[in-house]
Scaffold this motif. Structure first.
Motif, PDB file in Angstrom:
ATOM      1  N   VAL A 142      -1.617 -22.727   7.080  1.00  0.00           N
ATOM      2  CA  VAL A 142      -2.671 -21.850   6.567  1.00  0.00           C
ATOM      3  C   VAL A 142      -3.762 -22.685   5.896  1.00  0.00           C
ATOM      4  CG1 VAL A 142      -3.219 -19.957   4.981  1.00  0.00           C
ATOM      5  CG2 VAL A 142      -1.031 -19.973   6.200  1.00  0.00           C
ATOM      6  N   LYS A 143      -5.002 -22.330   6.164  1.00  0.00           N
ATOM      7  CA  LYS A 143      -6.143 -22.980   5.513  1.00  0.00           C
ATOM      8  C   LYS A 143      -6.949 -21.929   4.757  1.00  0.00           C
ATOM      9  CE  LYS A 143      -6.602 -26.831   8.773  1.00  0.00           C
ATOM     10  NZ  LYS A 143      -7.505 -27.563   9.686  1.00  0.00           N
ATOM     11  N   PHE A 144      -7.016 -22.083   3.426  1.00  0.00           N
ATOM     12  CA  PHE A 144      -7.804 -21.186   2.573  1.00  0.00           C
ATOM     13  C   PHE A 144      -9.180 -21.790   2.324  1.00  0.00           C
ATOM     14  CE2 PHE A 144      -3.564 -19.601   1.308  1.00  0.00           C
ATOM     15  CZ  PHE A 144      -3.792 -18.232   1.408  1.00  0.00           C
ATOM     16  N   SER A 145     -10.158 -20.913   2.144  1.00  0.00           N
ATOM     17  CA  SER A 145     -11.528 -21.361   1.882  1.00  0.00           C
ATOM     18  C   SER A 145     -11.734 -21.771   0.437  1.00  0.00           C
ATOM     19  CB  SER A 145     -12.517 -20.243   2.222  1.00  0.00           C
ATOM     20  OG  SER A 145     -12.335 -19.138   1.330  1.00  0.00           O
ATOM     21  N   GLY A 146     -10.872 -21.289  -0.462  1.00  0.00           N
ATOM     22  CA  GLY A 146     -11.074 -21.534  -1.888  1.00  0.00           C
ATOM     23  C   GLY A 146     -11.835 -20.400  -2.538  1.00  0.00           C
ATOM     24  N   PHE A 147     -11.863 -20.404  -3.874  1.00  0.00           N
ATOM     25  CA  PHE A 147     -12.489 -19.323  -4.640  1.00  0.00           C
ATOM     26  C   PHE A 147     -13.573 -19.913  -5.528  1.00  0.00           C
ATOM     27  CE2 PHE A 147     -12.309 -16.620  -8.596  1.00  0.00           C
ATOM     28  CZ  PHE A 147     -12.974 -15.538  -8.062  1.00  0.00           C
ATOM     29  N   LYS A 216      -8.564 -12.519   5.209  1.00  0.00           N
ATOM     30  CA  LYS A 216      -9.099 -12.204   3.884  1.00  0.00           C
ATOM     31  C   LYS A 216      -7.938 -12.120   2.894  1.00  0.00           C
ATOM     32  CE  LYS A 216     -13.396 -11.473   5.363  1.00  0.00           C
ATOM     33  NZ  LYS A 216     -13.171 -11.881   6.772  1.00  0.00           N
ATOM     34  N   PHE A 217      -8.111 -12.746   1.728  1.00  0.00           N
ATOM     35  CA  PHE A 217      -7.095 -12.725   0.680  1.00  0.00           C
ATOM     36  C   PHE A 217      -7.743 -12.205  -0.602  1.00  0.00           C
ATOM     37  CE2 PHE A 217      -5.303 -15.090  -3.004  1.00  0.00           C
ATOM     38  CZ  PHE A 217      -4.047 -14.519  -3.022  1.00  0.00           C
ATOM     39  N   TYR A 218      -7.168 -11.123  -1.141  1.00  0.00           N
ATOM     40  CA  TYR A 218      -7.682 -10.517  -2.372  1.00  0.00           C
ATOM     41  C   TYR A 218      -6.578 -10.554  -3.432  1.00  0.00           C
ATOM     42  CZ  TYR A 218     -10.968  -8.629   1.051  1.00  0.00           C
ATOM     43  OH  TYR A 218     -11.877  -8.486   2.067  1.00  0.00           O
ATOM     44  N   VAL A 223     -10.598 -12.173  -7.366  1.00  0.00           N
ATOM     45  CA  VAL A 223     -10.386 -13.300  -6.450  1.00  0.00           C
ATOM     46  C   VAL A 223     -10.493 -12.846  -4.997  1.00  0.00           C
ATOM     47  CG1 VAL A 223      -8.749 -15.044  -5.633  1.00  0.00           C
ATOM     48  CG2 VAL A 223      -8.987 -14.601  -8.084  1.00  0.00           C
ATOM     49  N   HIS A 224     -11.239 -13.609  -4.225  1.00  0.00           N
ATOM     50  CA  HIS A 224     -11.409 -13.320  -2.791  1.00  0.00           C
ATOM     51  C   HIS A 224     -11.553 -14.641  -2.056  1.00  0.00           C
ATOM     52  CE1 HIS A 224     -14.336 -12.093   0.648  1.00  0.00           C
ATOM     53  NE2 HIS A 224     -13.083 -12.120   1.086  1.00  0.00           N
ATOM     54  N   GLU A 225     -10.666 -14.900  -1.103  1.00  0.00           N
ATOM     55  CA  GLU A 225     -10.741 -16.093  -0.270  1.00  0.00           C
ATOM     56  C   GLU A 225     -10.632 -15.706   1.193  1.00  0.00           C
ATOM     57  OE1 GLU A 225      -8.513 -19.662  -1.420  1.00  0.00           O
ATOM     58  OE2 GLU A 225      -7.719 -18.516  -3.113  1.00  0.00           O
ATOM     59  N   GLU A 226     -11.159 -16.567   2.045  1.00  0.00           N
ATOM     60  CA  GLU A 226     -10.975 -16.412   3.477  1.00  0.00           C
ATOM     61  C   GLU A 226      -9.905 -17.401   3.940  1.00  0.00           C
ATOM     62  OE1 GLU A 226     -14.786 -16.837   5.308  1.00  0.00           O
ATOM     63  OE2 GLU A 226     -15.548 -14.959   4.468  1.00  0.00           O
ATOM     64  N   TRP A 227      -9.253 -17.081   5.052  1.00  0.00           N
ATOM     65  CA  TRP A 227      -8.197 -17.973   5.534  1.00  0.00           C
ATOM     66  C   TRP A 227      -8.015 -17.838   7.040  1.00  0.00           C
ATOM     67  CZ3 TRP A 227      -3.365 -16.128   7.492  1.00  0.00           C
ATOM     68  CH2 TRP A 227      -3.154 -14.747   7.370  1.00  0.00           C
ATOM     69  N   THR A 228      -7.459 -18.890   7.605  1.00  0.00           N
ATOM     70  CA  THR A 228      -7.063 -18.900   9.006  1.00  0.00           C
ATOM     71  C   THR A 228      -5.684 -19.538   9.089  1.00  0.00           C
ATOM     72  OG1 THR A 228      -8.120 -21.048   9.370  1.00  0.00           O
ATOM     73  CG2 THR A 228      -9.428 -19.076   9.855  1.00  0.00           C
ATOM     74  N   ALA A 229      -4.999 -19.352  10.210  1.00  0.00           N
ATOM     75  CA  ALA A 229      -3.667 -19.926  10.358  1.00  0.00           C
ATOM     76  C   ALA A 229      -3.358 -20.169  11.833  1.00  0.00           C
ATOM     77  CB  ALA A 229      -2.618 -19.002   9.753  1.00  0.00           C
ATOM     78  N   TYR A 230      -2.542 -21.183  12.070  1.00  0.00           N
ATOM     79  CA  TYR A 230      -2.052 -21.423  13.421  1.00  0.00           C
ATOM     80  C   TYR A 230      -0.576 -21.784  13.362  1.00  0.00           C
ATOM     81  CZ  TYR A 230      -2.660 -26.405  12.272  1.00  0.00           C
ATOM     82  OH  TYR A 230      -2.599 -27.647  11.678  1.00  0.00           O
TER      83      TYR A 230
END
Length: 419
Positions: A142-147, A216-218, A223-230
């Motif tokens: 998982v890669k988070f965008s950060g806050f 999207k992570f809330y 707090v709100h971050e974006e994320w992707t995963a493989y």
């Protein structure tokens, strides 16, 4: 006498009417916390009655957190979570509907969010896109965008899917997200959790069995971050939370703090002499500490007679002893903790918390952290990698490694030349 009997009868009628007015619908409820950005952090709870007494439990499959401090009046309901400084107050709109507030304590300003609940659509999420288009069993990088411009933590997601029902957790170098519960409907992933501190909503688009996009992570109020995963069966995490001795020659910590009963406890006390001792660095505000305490408390009951002791060192939200005592008492009672929980008197937000309490070590980066001492009182292992029961195989591996470490140290003979 007639006046007295009339008063008693009137009182009984009022009580009876009050009971009738406060009878909330039993069964499954859907609750949600309303964020200012319009997002709803949803969770599930059940309300049952035993001997006419209401019983409420927060559900995160498979976890059930039973609420103890529950109060219902003619037009309102209030309850505190079994651990943490976390509580609800709500108006009873009708037997199937609540509206109020959730308040969570902190080291500064409390978090307050509008709270709603209903039995009309009790499912956590609705399968609005039908059956799941893909299966997500396994491990994902998982890669988070950060806050707010901060770099996101590296993370691993572990998912278990049964039909459309999805459970699992997300692991980071500083802990895990505990029990995530939700579903996959069509190409959409929907997960959430609520335990009194963690209040998460997680969404994503399921591109295929191997890739998640538009995540999207809330968390909590803002707090709100974006994320992707493989998908990545060999995914690992860097040891960003590592903690060390400053000087390997100075490996014998010493301290004296007050326990939650007001008694002074010193690491040099006879109780700990010639024992393997586990120092649990924790806080009553910490969900991962809740999971570790549940494990350690049960393990200690079964194993302390082997020559093992545990000491909890608590870093709380404030230096107020009574506030810390009250919060830690909930931990002690919830998990039937038989080992001492000590109040360090140093807050978790204090940048000098390590220097003030355990000056032999580099900075405490994560809670919980465990420091394991041998029979000579010397540091043999520092474990900052606790992953709880929501993480599946990671939790199993942690328990196996913990037991192996303690068993090896118990086999060793005390070296009187190192005392």
């Amino acid at each position: 006498m007639k006046k007295v009997l009339f008063t008693i009868a009137l009182f009984c009628f009022a009580v009876s009417a009050s009971i009738g007015q406060t009878s909330l619908t039993k069964g499954n409820w859907r609750g949600w916390l309303q964020r200012a950005d319009g997002k709803q952090i949803v969770f599930s709870f059940t309300l049952q009655y035993s001997h006419n007494q209401p019983q409420l439990s927060i559900i995160n499959s498979p976890e059930k957190l039973q609420v103890k401090a529950l109060r219902i009046t003619s037009d309102s309901i209030s309850f505190s979570m079994p651990v943490f400084e976390s509580a609800f107050k709500a108006k009873i709109i009708n037997a199937d509907s609540l509206q109020g507030e959730w308040t969570k304590g902190s080291s500064s300003k409390n978090t307050v969010l509008p709270f709603f609940a209903s039995t009309r659509e009790p499912a956590r999420f609705q399968p609005v896109k039908g059956k799941a288009a893909h299966m997500l069993n396994g491990k994902y990088t998982v890669k988070f965008s950060g806050f707010r411009g901060n770099a996101g933590e590296p993370a691993i997601a572990v998912f278990k899917q049964d039909g459309s029902h999805l459970t699992g957790s997300i692991l980071t170098p500083t802990g895990d997200y505990r029990y995530l519960d939700g579903l996959v409907t069509g190409d959409s992933l929907l997960l959430s959790t609520f335990d009194g501190v963690h209040a998460f909503l997680i969404t994503a688009t399921v591109k295929d069995n191997h890739q998640l996009t538009d995540g999207k992570f809330y968390s909590g109020a803002v707090v709100h971050e974006e994320w992707t995963a493989y998908k990545n069966d060999t995914a690992t995490l860097p040891d960003l939370a590592a903690m060390y001795l400053k000087n390997k020659e100075e490996d014998k910590p010493a301290f004296s703090f007050t326990d939650i009963d007001g008694k002074q406890v010193n690491l040099s006390d006879a109780r700990f002499k010639d024992k393997v001792v586990i120092l649990q660095l924790m806080g009553s505000w910490c969900p991962n500490c809740m999971d570790e305490t549940a494990f350690l408390s049960e393990w200690y009951k079964k194993n302390h007679q082997r020559g093992v002791e545990i000491i909890g060192l608590a870093y709380e939200y404030s230096t107020d002893f009574q506030r810390s005592q009250n919060s830690l008492r909930k931990f002690q009672q919830r998990f039937q903790v038989d080992y001492p929980l000590l109040i360090t008197g140093v807050t978790v937000s204090d940048t000098l918390r390590t220097e003030k309490t355990l000056p032999l070590f580099t900075h405490i980066k994560t809670f919980p952290t465990s420091i394991i001492l041998d029979k000579n009182g010397r540091v043999r292992k520092i474990d900052t990698g606790f992953f709880g029961p929501g993480t599946g195989d990671y939790y199993t591996h942690y328990k196996q490694e913990f037991e192996a470490t303690i068993s090896e140290l118990l086999k060793e003979q005390k070296d009187i030349t190192k005392s």
